[in-house]
Design a protein around this motif. Structure first.
Motif, PDB file in Angstrom:
ATOM      1  N   LYS A   1      10.790 -19.337   7.481  1.00  0.00           N
ATOM      2  CA  LYS A   1      11.431 -17.957   7.070  1.00  0.00           C
ATOM      3  C   LYS A   1      12.961 -17.521   7.954  1.00  0.00           C
ATOM      4  O   LYS A   1      13.700 -16.991   7.280  1.00  0.00           O
ATOM      5  CB  LYS A   1      10.291 -17.291   7.364  1.00  0.00           C
ATOM      6  CG  LYS A   1       9.211 -17.256   6.841  1.00  0.00           C
ATOM      7  CD  LYS A   1       8.033 -16.225   7.099  1.00  0.00           C
ATOM      8  CE  LYS A   1       6.789 -16.419   6.102  1.00  0.00           C
ATOM      9  NZ  LYS A   1       5.780 -15.330   6.622  1.00  0.00           N
ATOM     10  N   THR A   2      12.775 -18.167   9.038  1.00  0.00           N
ATOM     11  CA  THR A   2      14.209 -17.650   9.716  1.00  0.00           C
ATOM     12  C   THR A   2      15.361 -18.288   9.270  1.00  0.00           C
ATOM     13  O   THR A   2      16.363 -17.795   8.897  1.00  0.00           O
ATOM     14  CB  THR A   2      14.070 -17.731  11.143  1.00  0.00           C
ATOM     15  OG1 THR A   2      13.630 -19.490  11.357  1.00  0.00           O
ATOM     16  CG2 THR A   2      13.005 -16.913  11.920  1.00  0.00           C
ATOM     17  N   GLU A   3      15.019 -19.756   8.824  1.00  0.00           N
ATOM     18  CA  GLU A   3      16.347 -20.219   8.116  1.00  0.00           C
ATOM     19  C   GLU A   3      16.608 -19.652   6.921  1.00  0.00           C
ATOM     20  O   GLU A   3      17.697 -19.423   6.424  1.00  0.00           O
ATOM     21  CB  GLU A   3      15.860 -21.703   8.044  1.00  0.00           C
ATOM     22  CG  GLU A   3      15.847 -22.641   9.311  1.00  0.00           C
ATOM     23  CD  GLU A   3      15.398 -24.181   8.880  1.00  0.00           C
ATOM     24  OE1 GLU A   3      14.981 -24.334   7.911  1.00  0.00           O
ATOM     25  OE2 GLU A   3      15.288 -24.747   9.918  1.00  0.00           O
ATOM     26  N   GLU A   4      15.750 -19.351   5.975  1.00  0.00           N
ATOM     27  CA  GLU A   4      15.857 -18.672   4.616  1.00  0.00           C
ATOM     28  C   GLU A   4      16.475 -17.517   4.909  1.00  0.00           C
ATOM     29  O   GLU A   4      17.607 -16.780   4.237  1.00  0.00           O
ATOM     30  CB  GLU A   4      14.584 -18.431   3.968  1.00  0.00           C
ATOM     31  CG  GLU A   4      13.961 -19.597   3.745  1.00  0.00           C
ATOM     32  CD  GLU A   4      12.542 -19.576   2.776  1.00  0.00           C
ATOM     33  OE1 GLU A   4      12.000 -18.290   2.694  1.00  0.00           O
ATOM     34  OE2 GLU A   4      12.104 -20.420   2.159  1.00  0.00           O
ATOM     35  N   ALA A   5      16.085 -16.549   5.961  1.00  0.00           N
ATOM     36  CA  ALA A   5      16.787 -15.313   6.430  1.00  0.00           C
ATOM     37  C   ALA A   5      18.288 -15.602   6.747  1.00  0.00           C
ATOM     38  O   ALA A   5      18.973 -14.758   6.429  1.00  0.00           O
ATOM     39  CB  ALA A   5      15.831 -14.550   7.371  1.00  0.00           C
ATOM     40  N   GLU A   6      18.617 -16.406   7.403  1.00  0.00           N
ATOM     41  CA  GLU A   6      20.000 -16.858   7.813  1.00  0.00           C
ATOM     42  C   GLU A   6      20.855 -17.238   6.555  1.00  0.00           C
ATOM     43  O   GLU A   6      21.869 -16.836   6.611  1.00  0.00           O
ATOM     44  CB  GLU A   6      19.894 -17.954   8.764  1.00  0.00           C
ATOM     45  CG  GLU A   6      19.190 -17.438  10.147  1.00  0.00           C
ATOM     46  CD  GLU A   6      19.401 -18.760  11.097  1.00  0.00           C
ATOM     47  OE1 GLU A   6      19.584 -20.026  10.802  1.00  0.00           O
ATOM     48  OE2 GLU A   6      18.625 -18.413  12.460  1.00  0.00           O
ATOM     49  N   GLU A   7      20.115 -18.217   5.909  1.00  0.00           N
ATOM     50  CA  GLU A   7      20.754 -18.551   4.452  1.00  0.00           C
ATOM     51  C   GLU A   7      21.218 -17.354   3.806  1.00  0.00           C
ATOM     52  O   GLU A   7      22.286 -17.046   3.026  1.00  0.00           O
ATOM     53  CB  GLU A   7      19.913 -19.694   3.630  1.00  0.00           C
ATOM     54  CG  GLU A   7      19.809 -20.789   4.345  1.00  0.00           C
ATOM     55  CD  GLU A   7      18.751 -21.863   3.679  1.00  0.00           C
ATOM     56  OE1 GLU A   7      18.390 -21.441   2.632  1.00  0.00           O
ATOM     57  OE2 GLU A   7      18.736 -22.971   4.277  1.00  0.00           O
ATOM     58  N   ALA A   8      20.226 -16.300   3.566  1.00  0.00           N
ATOM     59  CA  ALA A   8      20.374 -15.122   2.864  1.00  0.00           C
ATOM     60  C   ALA A   8      21.485 -14.388   3.302  1.00  0.00           C
ATOM     61  O   ALA A   8      22.359 -13.917   2.602  1.00  0.00           O
ATOM     62  CB  ALA A   8      19.081 -14.286   2.935  1.00  0.00           C
ATOM     63  N   GLU A   9      21.409 -14.138   4.705  1.00  0.00           N
ATOM     64  CA  GLU A   9      22.548 -13.398   5.254  1.00  0.00           C
ATOM     65  C   GLU A   9      23.973 -14.081   5.002  1.00  0.00           C
ATOM     66  O   GLU A   9      25.008 -13.331   4.787  1.00  0.00           O
ATOM     67  CB  GLU A   9      22.223 -13.339   6.641  1.00  0.00           C
ATOM     68  CG  GLU A   9      21.207 -12.402   7.042  1.00  0.00           C
ATOM     69  CD  GLU A   9      20.716 -12.212   8.612  1.00  0.00           C
ATOM     70  OE1 GLU A   9      21.672 -12.882   9.168  1.00  0.00           O
ATOM     71  OE2 GLU A   9      19.679 -11.899   8.833  1.00  0.00           O
ATOM     72  N   GLU A  10      23.906 -15.412   5.349  1.00  0.00           N
ATOM     73  CA  GLU A  10      25.115 -16.107   5.020  1.00  0.00           C
ATOM     74  C   GLU A  10      25.666 -15.980   3.597  1.00  0.00           C
ATOM     75  O   GLU A  10      26.855 -15.735   3.485  1.00  0.00           O
ATOM     76  CB  GLU A  10      25.034 -17.672   5.171  1.00  0.00           C
ATOM     77  CG  GLU A  10      24.826 -17.873   6.780  1.00  0.00           C
ATOM     78  CD  GLU A  10      24.634 -19.360   6.931  1.00  0.00           C
ATOM     79  OE1 GLU A  10      24.522 -20.143   6.100  1.00  0.00           O
ATOM     80  OE2 GLU A  10      24.319 -19.773   8.176  1.00  0.00           O
ATOM     81  N   ALA A  11      24.726 -16.181   2.756  1.00  0.00           N
ATOM     82  CA  ALA A  11      25.173 -15.622   1.094  1.00  0.00           C
ATOM     83  C   ALA A  11      25.744 -14.546   0.991  1.00  0.00           C
ATOM     84  O   ALA A  11      26.759 -14.265   0.241  1.00  0.00           O
ATOM     85  CB  ALA A  11      23.949 -16.045   0.162  1.00  0.00           C
ATOM     86  N   LYS A  12      25.062 -13.553   1.587  1.00  0.00           N
ATOM     87  CA  LYS A  12      25.453 -12.162   1.367  1.00  0.00           C
ATOM     88  C   LYS A  12      27.120 -12.040   1.998  1.00  0.00           C
ATOM     89  O   LYS A  12      27.559 -11.249   1.435  1.00  0.00           O
ATOM     90  CB  LYS A  12      24.846 -11.128   2.200  1.00  0.00           C
ATOM     91  CG  LYS A  12      23.250 -10.806   1.400  1.00  0.00           C
ATOM     92  CD  LYS A  12      22.534  -9.747   2.119  1.00  0.00           C
ATOM     93  CE  LYS A  12      21.154  -9.588   1.557  1.00  0.00           C
ATOM     94  NZ  LYS A  12      20.380  -8.781   2.333  1.00  0.00           N
ATOM     95  N   GLU A  13      27.124 -12.494   3.157  1.00  0.00           N
ATOM     96  CA  GLU A  13      28.353 -12.440   3.675  1.00  0.00           C
ATOM     97  C   GLU A  13      29.677 -13.341   2.976  1.00  0.00           C
ATOM     98  O   GLU A  13      30.713 -12.693   2.671  1.00  0.00           O
ATOM     99  CB  GLU A  13      28.557 -13.135   5.258  1.00  0.00           C
ATOM    100  CG  GLU A  13      27.748 -12.466   6.402  1.00  0.00           C
ATOM    101  CD  GLU A  13      27.653 -13.017   7.480  1.00  0.00           C
ATOM    102  OE1 GLU A  13      28.076 -13.873   7.590  1.00  0.00           O
ATOM    103  OE2 GLU A  13      26.875 -12.470   8.387  1.00  0.00           O
ATOM    104  N   ALA A  14      29.021 -14.294   2.330  1.00  0.00           N
ATOM    105  CA  ALA A  14      30.129 -15.186   1.353  1.00  0.00           C
ATOM    106  C   ALA A  14      30.380 -14.280   0.120  1.00  0.00           C
ATOM    107  O   ALA A  14      31.488 -14.186  -0.465  1.00  0.00           O
ATOM    108  CB  ALA A  14      29.486 -16.533   0.991  1.00  0.00           C
ATOM    109  N   GLY A  15      29.271 -13.733  -0.504  1.00  0.00           N
ATOM    110  CA  GLY A  15      29.670 -12.866  -1.727  1.00  0.00           C
ATOM    111  C   GLY A  15      30.506 -11.695  -1.291  1.00  0.00           C
ATOM    112  O   GLY A  15      31.405 -11.435  -2.379  1.00  0.00           O
TER     113      GLY A  15
END
Length: 202
Positions: free
Chosen positions: A44-58
């Motif tokens: 879950k923490t890895e998924e949350a980190e990935e989601a945050e990274e995707a948001k930043e990349a977006g």
């Protein structure tokens, strides 16, 4: 009695062993469950980190797109202005060529008028009512043949030419409904060629 005590003690030992086995199994289960829970938390923490990274990349991509769209708008505006200038130059060149073209067109019209100098010209109203006796899908072609045969019978030319306007008048309402009559102007030229046009309505 010693034997009974031993027997009772022997029975107690398997019960204790079963209890110990159950406790060990319970511990193993708890440990495996805690491992699973830990891996789920990690996932879950890895998924949350990935989601945050995707948001930043977006966000970064959106900023880049905004920058590029502004640049594209400026480029497109410059290209439009260049295109308008080129069109204006072309229009000026066309205006210069127009007098020459007008003279050429006038010469062509004079040639056509000379070619269409008729020796004889007649106006006929050709009845096409009999065409309606034919099957529906044969009526317009039969009407064209009827016009040709009528002019052939009355003017006896070497060659007969039906103009496009006569053909369009016959076919205007489709193959099934040609007109009941048609008014035409047939002109004969010096080479005994008859050209059939629509008669001008008064």
């Amino acid at each position: 009695m010693d034997r009974g005590e031993d027997h009772e003690a022997g029975e107690a030992e398997p019960e204790e062993a079963a209890l110990e086995a159950e406790e060990a199994e319970g511990l193993r289960r708890k440990q495996s469950m805690s491992k699973r829970a830990k891996t789920k938390k990690v996932e879950k923490t890895e998924e949350a980190e990935e989601a945050e990274e995707a948001k930043e990349a977006g966000k970064e991509a959106a900023v880049r797109e905004a920058e590029t769209t502004e640049e594209d708008k400026v480029k497109a505006k410059a290209e439009r202005e260049e295109g308008e200038e080129a069109e204006e130059e072309e229009e000026e060149e066309e205006e210069e060529e127009k007098p020459e073209e007008a003279a050429e067109e006038a010469a062509e019209e004079e040639k056509e008028e000379k070619e269409e100098e008729f020796v004889e010209e007649r106006v006929y109203t050709i009845p096409l009512g009999r065409v309606w006796i034919a099957p529906r899908k044969e009526r317009a072609p039969r009407a064209v043949r009827r016009v040709r045969s009528f002019i052939q019978r009355h003017m006896k030319p070497e060659t007969l030419i039906l103009s496009a306007e006569v053909n369009e008048m016959i076919w205007r309402r489709g193959i099934e409904r040609p007109p009941r009559r048609i008014r035409v102007r047939a002109g004969r030229d010096k080479e005994d060629r008859v050209v059939v046009h629509l008669a001008e309505e008064d």
